[in-house]
Design an enzyme around this catalytic site. Structure first.
Site, PDB file in Angstrom:
ATOM      1  N   ARG A 176       0.843  -1.190   0.000  1.00  0.00           N
ATOM      2  CA  ARG A 176       0.000   0.000   0.000  1.00  0.00           C
ATOM      3  C   ARG A 176       0.881   1.244   0.000  1.00  0.00           C
ATOM      4  O   ARG A 176       2.005   1.221   0.521  1.00  0.00           O
ATOM      5  CB  ARG A 176      -0.903   0.030   1.233  1.00  0.00           C
ATOM      6  CG  ARG A 176      -1.858  -1.167   1.366  1.00  0.00           C
ATOM      7  CD  ARG A 176      -2.647  -1.075   2.667  1.00  0.00           C
ATOM      8  NE  ARG A 176      -3.595  -2.170   2.814  1.00  0.00           N
ATOM      9  CZ  ARG A 176      -3.346  -3.307   3.476  1.00  0.00           C
ATOM     10  NH1 ARG A 176      -2.151  -3.489   4.050  1.00  0.00           N
ATOM     11  NH2 ARG A 176      -4.259  -4.249   3.581  1.00  0.00           N
ATOM     12  N   LYS A 200      -2.432  -2.150   7.854  1.00  0.00           N
ATOM     13  CA  LYS A 200      -3.613  -1.751   8.606  1.00  0.00           C
ATOM     14  C   LYS A 200      -3.627  -2.440   9.961  1.00  0.00           C
ATOM     15  O   LYS A 200      -3.240  -3.602  10.083  1.00  0.00           O
ATOM     16  CB  LYS A 200      -4.885  -2.093   7.824  1.00  0.00           C
ATOM     17  CG  LYS A 200      -5.062  -1.256   6.564  1.00  0.00           C
ATOM     18  CD  LYS A 200      -6.377  -1.571   5.884  1.00  0.00           C
ATOM     19  CE  LYS A 200      -6.604  -0.679   4.670  1.00  0.00           C
ATOM     20  NZ  LYS A 200      -7.889  -0.954   3.998  1.00  0.00           N
ATOM     21  N   HIS A 266      -2.749   2.258  -6.001  1.00  0.00           N
ATOM     22  CA  HIS A 266      -3.538   1.043  -5.792  1.00  0.00           C
ATOM     23  C   HIS A 266      -3.546   0.143  -7.025  1.00  0.00           C
ATOM     24  O   HIS A 266      -3.707  -1.075  -6.916  1.00  0.00           O
ATOM     25  CB  HIS A 266      -4.973   1.435  -5.429  1.00  0.00           C
ATOM     26  CG  HIS A 266      -5.605   0.493  -4.468  1.00  0.00           C
ATOM     27  ND1 HIS A 266      -5.203   0.396  -3.155  1.00  0.00           N
ATOM     28  CD2 HIS A 266      -6.604  -0.410  -4.625  1.00  0.00           C
ATOM     29  CE1 HIS A 266      -5.941  -0.512  -2.548  1.00  0.00           C
ATOM     30  NE2 HIS A 266      -6.778  -1.021  -3.417  1.00  0.00           N
ATOM     31  N   ARG A 269      -0.909  -2.439  -6.901  1.00  0.00           N
ATOM     32  CA  ARG A 269      -1.286  -3.514  -5.964  1.00  0.00           C
ATOM     33  C   ARG A 269      -2.214  -4.522  -6.637  1.00  0.00           C
ATOM     34  O   ARG A 269      -2.028  -5.738  -6.526  1.00  0.00           O
ATOM     35  CB  ARG A 269      -1.954  -2.859  -4.758  1.00  0.00           C
ATOM     36  CG  ARG A 269      -2.271  -3.761  -3.589  1.00  0.00           C
ATOM     37  CD  ARG A 269      -2.624  -2.864  -2.398  1.00  0.00           C
ATOM     38  NE  ARG A 269      -3.252  -3.586  -1.314  1.00  0.00           N
ATOM     39  CZ  ARG A 269      -2.608  -4.322  -0.425  1.00  0.00           C
ATOM     40  NH1 ARG A 269      -1.301  -4.459  -0.509  1.00  0.00           N
ATOM     41  NH2 ARG A 269      -3.246  -4.929   0.551  1.00  0.00           N
ATOM     42  N   HIS A 292      -4.105  -9.057   3.543  1.00  0.00           N
ATOM     43  CA  HIS A 292      -5.557  -9.009   3.697  1.00  0.00           C
ATOM     44  C   HIS A 292      -6.006  -9.911   4.840  1.00  0.00           C
ATOM     45  O   HIS A 292      -5.535 -11.043   4.970  1.00  0.00           O
ATOM     46  CB  HIS A 292      -6.254  -9.468   2.415  1.00  0.00           C
ATOM     47  CG  HIS A 292      -6.153  -8.481   1.300  1.00  0.00           C
ATOM     48  ND1 HIS A 292      -6.216  -8.831  -0.034  1.00  0.00           N
ATOM     49  CD2 HIS A 292      -5.985  -7.128   1.311  1.00  0.00           C
ATOM     50  CE1 HIS A 292      -6.101  -7.753  -0.784  1.00  0.00           C
ATOM     51  NE2 HIS A 292      -5.954  -6.711   0.009  1.00  0.00           N
ATOM     52  N   TYR A 301      -9.486  -7.968  -5.543  1.00  0.00           N
ATOM     53  CA  TYR A 301      -8.334  -7.304  -6.142  1.00  0.00           C
ATOM     54  C   TYR A 301      -7.899  -7.985  -7.429  1.00  0.00           C
ATOM     55  O   TYR A 301      -7.451  -7.331  -8.361  1.00  0.00           O
ATOM     56  CB  TYR A 301      -7.149  -7.337  -5.170  1.00  0.00           C
ATOM     57  CG  TYR A 301      -7.142  -6.241  -4.152  1.00  0.00           C
ATOM     58  CD1 TYR A 301      -6.119  -5.296  -4.117  1.00  0.00           C
ATOM     59  CD2 TYR A 301      -8.148  -6.137  -3.211  1.00  0.00           C
ATOM     60  CE1 TYR A 301      -6.107  -4.284  -3.179  1.00  0.00           C
ATOM     61  CE2 TYR A 301      -8.151  -5.135  -2.267  1.00  0.00           C
ATOM     62  CZ  TYR A 301      -7.125  -4.213  -2.246  1.00  0.00           C
ATOM     63  OH  TYR A 301      -7.124  -3.219  -1.311  1.00  0.00           O
TER      64      TYR A 301
END
Length: 318
Positions: A176, A200, A266, A269, A292, A301
């Site tokens: 990211r 995250k 993005h 990615r 994830h 994705y």
């Protein structure tokens, strides 16, 4: 609150004129409203604090707060007496008045679900009113990925060693952009061609880069004269850590210079995920690579190449 006010007005109806009843309703609403708003605000802040402890990022917390504050104000009821129809009306009005997509409406629904489920789990309410609201159906849009030619065009448009290193690192790791800008020099293991990123929820994971990214990273770091510990810094002598906005702007400019459509972090990615699955990497490993929590996110994705679907059909089903 509305039910209590209606009950009071019903009892007073034989003794008051209609104009007096209206004034009484206004007075009761005025008296109760500040307490209601304060109670709602307190519960919202308690929820946000809990999410912060769980590791939600600052941007996620702001998104939650803005979305829920807007919804609670529009519905105008104490949280404890809100019902499913209140939330449905809000979602419908939001979509109609703002002309938003189904994806946006479902995002609001998911945030409401998280909030009210937490309130139920913590015994602030008896039952979440979102339970009866089903997931909003959204159209599946095939999102673009970079072709090999487009990646080469982006590399060719780079005028600095820093930009070339950024493009290669994003392309080979799929990290990211927020993870990229937080990287320090000490996070890079050139011997193993890997680095440790913080994703995250402050979760750390290793990501891996190729020989080309290693070469351009080494050349970029050798060209710097600053003492900053940041892996990527702004161009010039300041040595300030680069920001997410600066990376996004630079990539857009590279896209214009190279003639590549829709260039943003993005997309690198998504390209990595698609190519990995396309070449046979198990989806569980792609999930780990991207960081994830749910495998369903990884599937969103990755867009599988239709030619490979056709070849697999002929191999396994004919």
């Amino acid at each position: 609150m509305e039910a209590a006010i209606d009950s009071i007005l019903l009892e007073m109806q034989p003794f008051l004129k209609s104009s007096q009843l209206k004034r009484l309703r206004d007075a009761l609403k005025h008296a109760f409203e500040p307490k209601q708003q304060e109670a709602n605000k307190t519960l919202l802040q308690t929820f946000l604090t809990a999410k912060e402890v769980e590791g939600c990022s600052l941007s996620t917390l702001r998104y939650y707060e803005d979305t829920l504050t807007r919804a609670l104000a529009a519905i105008g009821k104490p949280i404890g007496v809100m019902v499913s129809d209140d939330l449905r009306r809000y979602l419908n009005d939001y979509e109609v008045t703002r002309h938003t997509s189904k994806v946006t409406i479902d995002n609001i629904r998911r945030i409401m679900s998280s909030f009210f489920s937490w309130l139920e789990d913590e015994d602030y309410i008896v039952k979440s009113p979102v339970r009866r609201i089903r997931r909003v159906k959204t159209a599946q849009v095939t999102r673009e990925v970079f072709s090999d030619e487009e990646l080469e065009a982006l590399r060719g448009a780079c005028e600095s060693k820093r930009d070339l290193a950024i493009v290669d690192l994003l392309a080979s790791t799929g990290m990211r952009v927020g993870e990229l800008v937080r990287l320090n020099k000490g996070d890079i293991n050139f011997h193993e061609r890997e680095c440790l990123v913080t994703g995250k929820g402050n979760k750390q994971r290793p990501v891996y880069f190729d020989a080309r990214a290693k070469l351009h990273l080494v050349e970029y770091l050798a060209s710097r004269a600053d003492a900053s510990s940041a892996l990527f810094v702004s161009l010039g002598p300041s040595g300030r850590r680069i920001t997410v906005g600066a990376v996004e702007l630079r990539l857009r400019n590279l896209g214009r210079a190279s003639g590549v459509h829709c260039v943003h972090p993005h997309k690198f990615r998504r390209t990595l995920a698609t190519h990995a699955i396309d070449k046979g990497m198990p989806i569980e490993q792609v999930q780990k690579l991207l960081g994830h929590a749910k495998i369903e996110t990884t599937m969103h994705y990755a867009m599988v190449n239709q030619n490979n679907v056709k070849a697999s059909h002929r191999r396994y089903l004919e």
